[in-house]
Design a protein around this motif. Structure first.
Motif, PDB file in Angstrom:
ATOM      1  N   SER A   1       0.985  -1.550   0.076  1.00 33.24           N
ATOM      2  CA  SER A   1      -0.270  -0.359  -0.466  1.00 33.24           C
ATOM      3  C   SER A   1       0.719   1.405   0.170  1.00 33.24           C
ATOM      4  O   SER A   1       1.775   1.503   0.891  1.00 33.24           O
ATOM      5  CB  SER A   1      -0.741   0.209   1.353  1.00 33.24           C
ATOM      6  N   ARG A   2       0.330   2.433  -0.705  1.00 31.25           N
ATOM      7  CA  ARG A   2       1.455   3.463  -0.394  1.00 31.25           C
ATOM      8  C   ARG A   2       1.228   3.633   1.153  1.00 31.25           C
ATOM      9  O   ARG A   2       1.895   4.954   1.076  1.00 31.25           O
ATOM     10  CB  ARG A   2       0.402   4.555  -1.122  1.00 31.25           C
ATOM     11  N   VAL A   3       0.485   3.388   2.439  1.00 31.63           N
ATOM     12  CA  VAL A   3       0.826   3.415   3.595  1.00 31.63           C
ATOM     13  C   VAL A   3       1.844   3.659   3.952  1.00 31.63           C
ATOM     14  O   VAL A   3       2.492   3.782   5.116  1.00 31.63           O
ATOM     15  CB  VAL A   3      -0.108   3.063   4.084  1.00 31.63           C
ATOM     16  N   VAL A   4       3.140   2.866   3.419  1.00 28.84           N
ATOM     17  CA  VAL A   4       4.291   2.399   3.040  1.00 28.84           C
ATOM     18  C   VAL A   4       4.876   3.865   3.382  1.00 28.84           C
ATOM     19  O   VAL A   4       6.132   3.905   4.085  1.00 28.84           O
ATOM     20  CB  VAL A   4       4.988   1.506   2.649  1.00 28.84           C
TER      21      VAL A   4
ATOM     22  N   ALA B   1      -3.346   7.911  10.780  1.00 25.06           N
ATOM     23  CA  ALA B   1      -4.623   6.823  11.450  1.00 25.06           C
ATOM     24  C   ALA B   1      -4.361   5.670  11.049  1.00 25.06           C
ATOM     25  O   ALA B   1      -5.080   4.640  10.848  1.00 25.06           O
ATOM     26  CB  ALA B   1      -6.149   7.343  11.236  1.00 25.06           C
ATOM     27  N   ARG B   2      -2.539   5.685  10.673  1.00 29.45           N
ATOM     28  CA  ARG B   2      -2.440   4.006   9.951  1.00 29.45           C
ATOM     29  C   ARG B   2      -1.697   3.476  10.434  1.00 29.45           C
ATOM     30  O   ARG B   2      -0.818   2.259  10.121  1.00 29.45           O
ATOM     31  CB  ARG B   2      -2.043   4.381   8.235  1.00 29.45           C
ATOM     32  N   THR B   3      -1.475   3.652  12.043  1.00 26.39           N
ATOM     33  CA  THR B   3      -0.150   3.271  12.901  1.00 26.39           C
ATOM     34  C   THR B   3       0.301   1.745  11.990  1.00 26.39           C
ATOM     35  O   THR B   3       1.252   0.828  12.364  1.00 26.39           O
ATOM     36  CB  THR B   3      -0.468   3.154  14.383  1.00 26.39           C
ATOM     37  N   ILE B   4      -1.043   0.523  12.695  1.00 26.49           N
ATOM     38  CA  ILE B   4      -1.033  -0.310  12.255  1.00 26.49           C
ATOM     39  C   ILE B   4      -1.407  -1.266  11.084  1.00 26.49           C
ATOM     40  O   ILE B   4      -0.247  -2.105  10.823  1.00 26.49           O
ATOM     41  CB  ILE B   4      -2.043  -1.280  13.604  1.00 26.49           C
TER      42      ILE B   4
ATOM     43  N   GLY C   1      -2.867   3.050  -4.252  1.00 25.34           N
ATOM     44  CA  GLY C   1      -3.054   4.067  -3.501  1.00 25.34           C
ATOM     45  C   GLY C   1      -4.343   4.318  -3.194  1.00 25.34           C
ATOM     46  O   GLY C   1      -4.844   3.565  -3.133  1.00 25.34           O
ATOM     47  N   PRO C   2      -5.569   5.190  -3.798  1.00 30.68           N
ATOM     48  CA  PRO C   2      -6.812   5.345  -3.497  1.00 30.68           C
ATOM     49  C   PRO C   2      -7.740   4.574  -4.039  1.00 30.68           C
ATOM     50  O   PRO C   2      -7.909   5.224  -5.418  1.00 30.68           O
ATOM     51  CB  PRO C   2      -7.062   7.059  -2.691  1.00 30.68           C
ATOM     52  N   ILE C   3      -8.161   3.597  -4.020  1.00 33.66           N
ATOM     53  CA  ILE C   3      -9.083   2.996  -4.920  1.00 33.66           C
ATOM     54  C   ILE C   3     -11.073   2.775  -4.372  1.00 33.66           C
ATOM     55  O   ILE C   3     -10.201   2.032  -3.249  1.00 33.66           O
ATOM     56  CB  ILE C   3      -7.969   1.134  -4.736  1.00 33.66           C
TER      57      ILE C   3
END
Length: 247
Positions: free
Chosen positions: A139-142, A147-150, A182-184
């Motif tokens: 995920s792009r969250v890497v 709000a995506r700690t976990i 990203g945003p899907i």
């Protein structure tokens, strides 16, 4: 799902396993790989809705390591698997102060441990094909996201494992890569970002290509990594994000 037919392992049709392939991005990946000529085996906690995916589907809680291993060992006996898409994953949005340890355990077991269990169980048959492709849905969250700690921890773990496996498995002709959406526009996205919310509008306004991504956009990237001709690409992460991660 119903009767599972054994595949003649001398058959020329390559087989792909897609975890979490019954819905959303996983379903799009599974259907695209079918279009590419693979026999696709979906493993998910729910049955696939798509008719073409039902015959070879296995219902299993992928957060249950023992049950997952049993299913994957059965798949390895029945099919000449050469592609594995570690796609399954869930999100537990929470700011740092609100992150719960029970969510940490749940997401680590499903998003990360399942990838390890599935890969270990299928690796002997993948090696036996003389060519293999493993793709992680990261995920792009890497790169960081509030709000995506976990969730970001699990996706970062997948990315790190992929780089390690790419080195270990290269001598066997097996590549290991990540797609990082990203945003899907999936049901999970809209659940976490209601369409009429300010948060959703802000996300969409921040996409340089001015549209939400579709599950098929991610499937296109997975298809590329799975192709025999992508044999000199390994240990990489391809962001499918509409330009969100640029700059």
């Amino acid at each position: 799902m119903g009767q599972h037919s054994y595949q003649d392992k001398t058959s020329q049709q390559p087989c792909a396993v897609v975890t979490g392939g019954a819905r959303n991005i996983g379903q799009a990946i599974a259907l695209r790989l079918q279009q590419d000529g693979y026999r696709v085996i979906v493993a998910d906690i729910v049955a696939p809705k798509a008719d073409s995916l039902q015959e070879d589907a296995y219902q299993v809680d992928l957060a249950d390591a023992s049950a997952t291993r049993r299913v994957m060992e059965e798949i390895a006996e029945r099919y000449a698997v050469s592609r594995l898409i570690n796609n399954v994953g869930v999100v537990a949005p929470a700011l740092l102060e609100e992150a719960r340890l029970e969510d940490f355990d749940k997401l680590m077991h499903l998003n990360v441990r399942s990838a390890l269990v599935c890969t270990q169980a299928l690796l002997p048959t993948i090696k036996a094909q003389g060519l293999g492709r493993i793709v992680m849905n990261a995920s792009r969250v890497v790169l960081g996201k509030e709000a995506r700690t976990i969730y970001s921890a699990t996706k970062g773990a997948l990315q790190s494992m992929a780089r390690t496996w790419a080195l270990e498995l290269a001598e066997h002709g097996i590549t290991v890569n990540c797609v990082a959406p990203g945003p899907i526009a999936t049901s999970a996205f809209w659940q976490n970002n209601p369409p009429d919310s300010e948060r959703a509008r802000r996300i969409i306004d921040n996409i340089p290509l001015s549209r939400m991504g579709q599950p098929e956009d991610v499937a296109q990237a997975v298809s590329f990594f799975c192709d025999e001709r992508s044999s000199f690409i390994t240990g990489q992460t391809l962001f499918v994000c509409g330009g969100v991660t640029v700059g």
